[in-house]
Design a protein around this motif. Structure first.
Motif, PDB file in Angstrom:
ATOM      1  N   ASP A  13      46.597  35.546  53.353  1.00  0.00           N
ATOM      2  CA  ASP A  13      46.248  34.305  54.062  1.00  0.00           C
ATOM      3  C   ASP A  13      44.965  33.708  53.479  1.00  0.00           C
TER       4      ASP A  13
ATOM      5  N   ASP B  65      46.170  25.884  47.663  1.00  0.00           N
ATOM      6  CA  ASP B  65      47.482  25.411  47.217  1.00  0.00           C
ATOM      7  C   ASP B  65      47.739  23.949  47.588  1.00  0.00           C
TER       8      ASP B  65
ATOM      9  N   GLU C  42      45.046  43.212  49.869  1.00  0.00           N
ATOM     10  CA  GLU C  42      45.587  43.628  48.573  1.00  0.00           C
ATOM     11  C   GLU C  42      44.508  43.395  47.523  1.00  0.00           C
TER      12      GLU C  42
ATOM     13  N   LYS D 201      44.076  30.407  51.521  1.00  0.00           N
ATOM     14  CA  LYS D 201      45.052  30.254  50.438  1.00  0.00           C
ATOM     15  C   LYS D 201      45.780  28.904  50.549  1.00  0.00           C
TER      16      LYS D 201
ATOM     17  N   MET E 242      52.952  39.863  53.914  1.00  0.00           N
ATOM     18  CA  MET E 242      51.722  39.078  53.720  1.00  0.00           C
ATOM     19  C   MET E 242      50.535  39.832  54.301  1.00  0.00           C
TER      20      MET E 242
ATOM     21  N   SER F  98      43.587  38.573  50.012  1.00  0.00           N
ATOM     22  CA  SER F  98      43.862  38.999  48.638  1.00  0.00           C
ATOM     23  C   SER F  98      42.542  38.990  47.871  1.00  0.00           C
TER      24      SER F  98
ATOM     25  N   GLU G 108      47.944  32.785  41.751  1.00  0.00           N
ATOM     26  CA  GLU G 108      49.406  32.678  41.757  1.00  0.00           C
ATOM     27  C   GLU G 108      50.054  33.959  42.261  1.00  0.00           C
ATOM     28  N   GLN G 109      49.444  35.102  41.992  1.00  0.00           N
ATOM     29  CA  GLN G 109      50.026  36.389  42.386  1.00  0.00           C
ATOM     30  C   GLN G 109      49.648  36.797  43.814  1.00  0.00           C
ATOM     31  N   SER G 110      48.691  36.116  44.419  1.00  0.00           N
ATOM     32  CA  SER G 110      48.194  36.536  45.728  1.00  0.00           C
ATOM     33  C   SER G 110      49.174  36.198  46.843  1.00  0.00           C
ATOM     34  N   THR G 111      49.199  37.060  47.852  1.00  0.00           N
ATOM     35  CA  THR G 111      50.075  36.850  49.020  1.00  0.00           C
ATOM     36  C   THR G 111      49.279  36.774  50.318  1.00  0.00           C
TER      37      THR G 111
END
Length: 437
Positions: A83, A177, A33, A173, A1, A5, A78-81
């Motif tokens: 915080d 969610d 990322e 994030k 993580m 992102s 959806e692809q993000s990891t």
């Protein structure tokens, strides 16, 4: 993580993509990322992405057929990891310390998202700081924003009447969610509007950085297509339904009315279609503006004009008549200002003449004083010469005095010798001398 992102939707931006990516991969915060989603580009954008990914494993490329910004950003979430999540437009750039400052502020405040200021620039790279998007400082003043949070109720105007852009915020994030509907509408223009309204109302803690961290390119090619401009009515309906369903409508009715009027009017002339005008007239007939609605005179005039006009041509004619009248008022004010300026110039000329006279008098006085000064210098030189003569005379007197003292000392010595001598007893001359002394 990772900590952040960065999600970048990309579509045919080969001329600007390097500036965007350079500002991201060179961030002072390195634990990131970079999710680059090529949305069916037909230019050299994908090749540019691949060149960055080759040398930086933080850059991740996703390629898809063209689906639009909303679907692309949803895929990025959806692809993000990370915080935290940050959305970036591919033809802009950010300050190299932006992500670090945003991340530290979000963590320090434990906020659901952080907002900040934007600057705008054109092809000449002239940067304009006059429209920051959020003027939070005017509400809260000078506070420590790294230890300060607020809610929508503190900034109601900004819920629906501010910069809707997702790239003016850094999101937690977990917050995105937490709610099933915190995603962008698909296949619609202005998809960032309902997303912005929802995050503003859902957030329990919002924080702010009073700095210009994002630089938005004024790119005419990025404007929404006329064929998509009718989507603004759908977007307004989405926002209204959300406000009603979540029990916010009564509280925010004035802000919503202002939002609805300004958003619809923004496109009425650029679209220039009778259908759009009649749809606008229909929507405006449902609005009853209250005294609490903080609407500018510009929009209020045009709101009234839509309701008075029967068709688009009639609206356009009167609209331009209003514009010409306003322009004439501006010209009249300018003429008045010019007249006042001319009076000021005349007054300045009068003062200038007085100053010139004063300067002339001062010059005359200066010449007089200069002559006096020259005479004083002559007198000073004369006194200096006299002083030198007095010094020389004094020196001679001192020499004479020293000689006199020597002679006096010799005479005293002689006198003592005579008085002490027995010779005066023997000769008559010496006896005569002794009597004299």
């Amino acid at each position: 993580m990772v900590k952040v992102s960065v999600i970048i939707p990309i579509y045919n931006v080969e001329n600007f993509l390097n500036d965007c990516l350079d500002s991201i991969v060179n961030q002072s915060l390195t634990d990131i990322e970079v999710i680059c989603i090529d949305d069916g580009s037909t230019d050299n954008s994908l090749a540019i992405l691949q060149s960055y990914a080759k040398f930086d494993d933080r850059v991740k490329i996703i390629h898809q057929d063209n689906k639009g910004s909303g679907a692309t950003r949803n895929l990025g979430i959806e692809q993000s990891t990370g915080d935290y999540v940050y959305f970036m437009d591919s033809d802009d750039y950010i300050d190299l310390n932006a992500l670090e400052k945003l991340y530290n502020n979000a963590v320090s405040n434990n906020s659901d998202f952080v907002i900040f200021k934007i600057a705008r620039f054109d092809k000449e790279n002239d940067i304009n700081y006059n429209a920051p998007g959020f003027d939070i400082e005017s509400i809260f003043g000078d506070v420590d924003y790294n230890n300060f949070t607020f809610k929508y109720s503190n900034i109601k105007h900004y819920v629906m009447n501010a910069s809707f852009a997702p790239w003016i915020k850094l999101y937690k994030k977990e917050f995105l969610d937490r709610y099933n509907d915190l995603r962008f509408p698909k296949d619609l223009a202005y998809e960032d509007v309902p997303f912005h309204v929802k995050i503003m109302l859902y957030a329990s803690r919002i924080s702010f950085i009073p700095e210009f961290l994002y630089f938005y390119r004024l790119n005419p090619n990025s404007r929404v297509h006329t064929s998509n401009s009718y989507d603004i009515f759908k977007i307004i309906d989405i926002v209204e339904k959300f406000l009603i369903d979540k029990k916010y409508y009564d509280e925010l009715k004035d802000e919503f009315d202002l939002f609805k009027i300004t958003q619809i009017l923004n496109y009425i002339l650029s679209i220039g279609e009778e259908e759009y005008f009649q749809k606008t007239k229909e929507e405006f007939s449902k609005i009853k503006i209250s005294s609490q609605t903080n609407i500018s005179e510009y929009y209020l005039e045009r709101y009234d004009l839509v309701l008075r006009s029967n068709n688009l041509i009639e609206y356009i004619n009167e609209h331009y008549e209003i514009c010409i009248n306003n322009l004439n008022k501006v010209i009249s004010n300018l003429n008045g200002n010019i007249s006042n300026l001319n009076e000021d110039i005349n007054q300045l000329n009068v003062e200038k003449n007085f100053l010139e006279k004063d300067i002339s008098n001062l010059k005359s006085k200066n010449e007089f004083l200069s002559e006096k000064c020259d005479a004083f210098k002559c007198d000073l030189d004369c006194l200096s010469n006299k002083n030198k003569k007095l010094i020389n005379r004094n020196k001679k007197l001192m020499d004479s005095n020293r000689k006199y003292k020597r002679d006096l000392k010799a005479a005293k010595k002689f006198k003592t010798a005579v008085l002490n001598s027995n010779s005066w007893k023997l000769t008559k001359p010496l006896r005569f001398i002794r009597k004299k002394i």
